[in-house]
Design an enzyme around this catalytic site. Structure first.
Site, PDB file in Angstrom:
ATOM      1  N   LYS A 115       2.272  -7.942  -7.917  1.00 15.97           N
ATOM      2  CA  LYS A 115       3.211  -6.937  -7.574  1.00 15.97           C
ATOM      3  C   LYS A 115       4.250  -6.585  -8.463  1.00 15.97           C
ATOM      4  O   LYS A 115       4.517  -7.070  -9.346  1.00 15.97           O
ATOM      5  CB  LYS A 115       3.821  -7.508  -6.199  1.00 15.97           C
ATOM      6  CG  LYS A 115       4.293  -6.596  -5.491  1.00 15.97           C
ATOM      7  CD  LYS A 115       3.332  -6.017  -4.175  1.00 15.97           C
ATOM      8  CE  LYS A 115       3.573  -4.865  -3.476  1.00 15.97           C
ATOM      9  NZ  LYS A 115       2.759  -4.937  -2.382  1.00 15.97           N
ATOM     10  N   ASP A 171       4.664   1.233  -3.115  1.00 17.00           N
ATOM     11  CA  ASP A 171       4.859   0.253  -2.161  1.00 17.00           C
ATOM     12  C   ASP A 171       6.457   1.133  -1.553  1.00 17.00           C
ATOM     13  O   ASP A 171       6.381   2.328  -1.777  1.00 17.00           O
ATOM     14  CB  ASP A 171       5.119  -1.003  -2.521  1.00 17.00           C
ATOM     15  CG  ASP A 171       5.508  -1.983  -1.326  1.00 17.00           C
ATOM     16  OD1 ASP A 171       4.338  -2.572  -1.054  1.00 17.00           O
ATOM     17  OD2 ASP A 171       6.607  -2.446  -0.944  1.00 17.00           O
ATOM     18  N   ASN A 207       5.589   5.642   5.068  1.00 20.30           N
ATOM     19  CA  ASN A 207       4.007   6.064   5.090  1.00 20.30           C
ATOM     20  C   ASN A 207       3.222   5.354   5.952  1.00 20.30           C
ATOM     21  O   ASN A 207       2.467   5.962   6.672  1.00 20.30           O
ATOM     22  CB  ASN A 207       3.637   5.531   3.498  1.00 20.30           C
ATOM     23  CG  ASN A 207       2.178   5.787   3.277  1.00 20.30           C
ATOM     24  OD1 ASN A 207       1.335   4.743   3.480  1.00 20.30           O
ATOM     25  ND2 ASN A 207       1.347   7.001   3.140  1.00 20.30           N
TER      26      ASN A 207
HETATM   27  N1  GLU Z   1       1.496  -1.871  -1.651  1.00 19.83           N
HETATM   28  C1  GLU Z   1       0.358  -1.821  -0.840  1.00 19.83           C
HETATM   29  C2  GLU Z   1       0.357  -3.269  -0.336  1.00 19.83           C
HETATM   30  O1  GLU Z   1       1.235  -3.851   0.162  1.00 19.83           O
HETATM   31  C3  GLU Z   1      -0.824  -1.366  -1.470  1.00 19.83           C
HETATM   32  C4  GLU Z   1      -0.950  -1.869  -2.894  1.00 19.83           C
HETATM   33  C5  GLU Z   1      -2.063  -1.195  -3.546  1.00 19.83           C
HETATM   34  O2  GLU Z   1      -2.674  -0.462  -3.286  1.00 19.83           O
HETATM   35  O3  GLU Z   1      -2.495  -1.509  -4.646  1.00 19.83           O
HETATM   36  O4  GLU Z   1      -0.805  -3.615   0.002  1.00 19.83           O
END
Ligand code: GLU
Length: 447
Positions: free
Chosen positions: A127, A167, A242
């Site tokens: 992340k 995100d 989103n």
């Molecule tokens: N941020 C999103 C999550 O919390 C998507 C992450 C992604 O698609 O790599 O899973």
């Protein structure tokens, strides 16, 4: 109380990561579930396997300088925590929000590792993000920030190394600017290095909708086990980003009535149901607020400034905004009002006290790392399409997403049952995710 083998591991996490309370919370929840695993299979407590899972493989912190529209130099801090790559390249979104610090990204990266494992797809966990606040910034400022951010981050990425996505605060616009800068710096059209791209430049159909749709598929499957469905249900969704928007869309398709949603300034209640077209116009095109939505809807909609959306009675609640947005008191209010199911669309939106209240009450509770895995799962489908230079239809992609969500649900339910706590999806998700990561880590040796 944690298992006696796990307590020292947690104490070490506290000592090594001072002040990172959300990370502590995320680790504690998983360790709490692992008590049952080490009791049944003591070998998982050997070889410092769990200690290694709690320690990111690599943590990158960097300066992001950029020039605002008035010509002033601004400095932000950028992060990428490459948490675990036992199952595949690091994978996980980027969050741009003023509250972001290392602890936020670590908690999200830790959650992501298990979430990604649950999808059954070849993706590790990571992340990233920045304390940059996109609110009120012009398009040019966003572009300059994204370019500066990528100018440092690009050296740590690659389709086989680390694949970020969006995100909070990072959508298709930001992914576009970052992909453009990556392409320029590397002189490679490496589509698989980022996901959440636009459809004309390597993106996947259904990626935009995937997290919200996936969360609803998960809850639908959970309800079905009790012979219930979304049809005719009163639903509240927190947030208006989103995840919230596509949660509302899918609930409506399945015959549910979403009567409230929210943002950081308050919530709107609309007994006849939220008007999705108006909400999308205001949020996705005008980048406006929920108060603007309420104004646009007129008499039928009531905006409650600074109120708690959890006060609105509902059959199903889908917290889809951010971490710790639903506390113990909110959980008790929802339960008193007869909530039957709660599905986490956001990452860790319910506090430990709230989760406990839901589990103790016997209602259905879907933890985020399982219920919101549809976003990253569809990112993995985007990577597949990029690798094969292909592009799938909406129907085919959505069918894959639905199948993945059902299999995550069934895995969690089966695991919970196996560990003697049927319907405890928190236990099921943590244990099923852990076992996948742990098996791969063991096979790869001490690295
Ligand atoms: N941020 C999103 C999550 O919390 C998507 C992450 C992604 O698609 O790599 O899973």
């Amino acid at each position: 109380m944690l298992d006696e083998k796990l307590e020292p591991i947690y104490a070490d996490v506290l000592r090594r990561n001072p002040g990172e309370v959300e990370f502590h919370q995320a680790v504690h929840e998983v360790l709490d579930s692992l008590g049952a695993v080490v009791a049944k299979h003591p070998d998982y407590a050997e070889g410092a396997l769990i200690e290694r899972i709690c320690e990111p493989e690599r943590q990158i912190i960097f300066r992001v300088p950029w020039v605002d529209d008035r010509g002033q130099v601004q400095i932000n801090r950028g992060f990428r925590v490459q948490f675990n790559s036992a199952l595949g390249p690091f994978k996980g979104g980027l969050r741009f929000h003023p509250s972001v610090f290392l602890g936020t990204i670590k908690f999200l990266g830790f959650e992501q590792t298990f979430k990604n494992a649950l999808t059954g797809m070849p993706i590790g966990g990571g992340k990233g993000g920045s304390d940059f606040d996109p609110k009120g910034r012009s398009d040019n400022e966003i572009m300059r920030f994204c370019q500066s951010f990528m100018t440092e981050l690009y050296r740590h990425l690659g389709e086989y190394t680390d694949v970020p996505a969006g995100d909070i605060g990072v959508g298709q616009r930001e992914i576009g600017y970052m992909f453009g800068q990556y392409k320029r710096m590397t002189n490679r059209y490496e589509s698989g290095v980022l996901t959440g791209k636009g459809l004309t430049w390597g993106g996947s159909r259904v990626r935009t909708e995937a997290t919200g749709y996936g969360a609803v598929y998960f809850v639908e499957r959970m309800l079905a086990r009790r012979n219930q469905s979304f049809d005719g249900k009163r639903v509240i969704v927190s947030g208006a980003g989103n995840v919230a928007i596509y949660t509302i869309a899918k609930v409506q398709q399945l015959g549910g009535r979403v009567v409230a949603c929210s943002d950081s300034e308050g919530y709107v209640v609309e007994e006849n149901g939220i008007d999705l077209a108006v909400l999308r116009e205001i949020k996705e095109r005008k980048r406006g607020r929920i108060a603007d939505y309420a104004k646009a809807r007129g008499a039928g909609a009531t905006f409650v400034a600074n109120g708690r959306v959890w006060d609105v009675p509902a059959d199903v609640a889908m917290p889809s905004a951010t971490q710790n947005e639903l506390n113990g008191q909110d959980a008790r209010t929802l339960l008193k009002n007869g909530v039957k199911a709660v599905g986490e669309g956001a990452n860790m939106p319910c506090t430990p006290e709230a989760v406990r209240a839901f589990l103790d009450s016997g209602i259905l509770f879907a933890p985020g790392k399982a219920a919101n895995a549809g976003g990253v799962a569809t990112s993995a489908l985007e990577m597949q399409q990029n690798a094969s230079r292909d592009s799938w239809s909406f129907e085919a992609t959505e069918a894959r997403l639905a199948k993945i969500m059902h299999s995550i649900h069934d895995d969690c339910a089966r695991t919970a049952e196996e560990y003697g706590a049927p319907d405890n999806y928190v236990l099921g998700a943590n244990v099923a995710g852990f076992i996948r990561v742990a098996e791969a880590m063991r096979a790869l040796g001490v690295i």
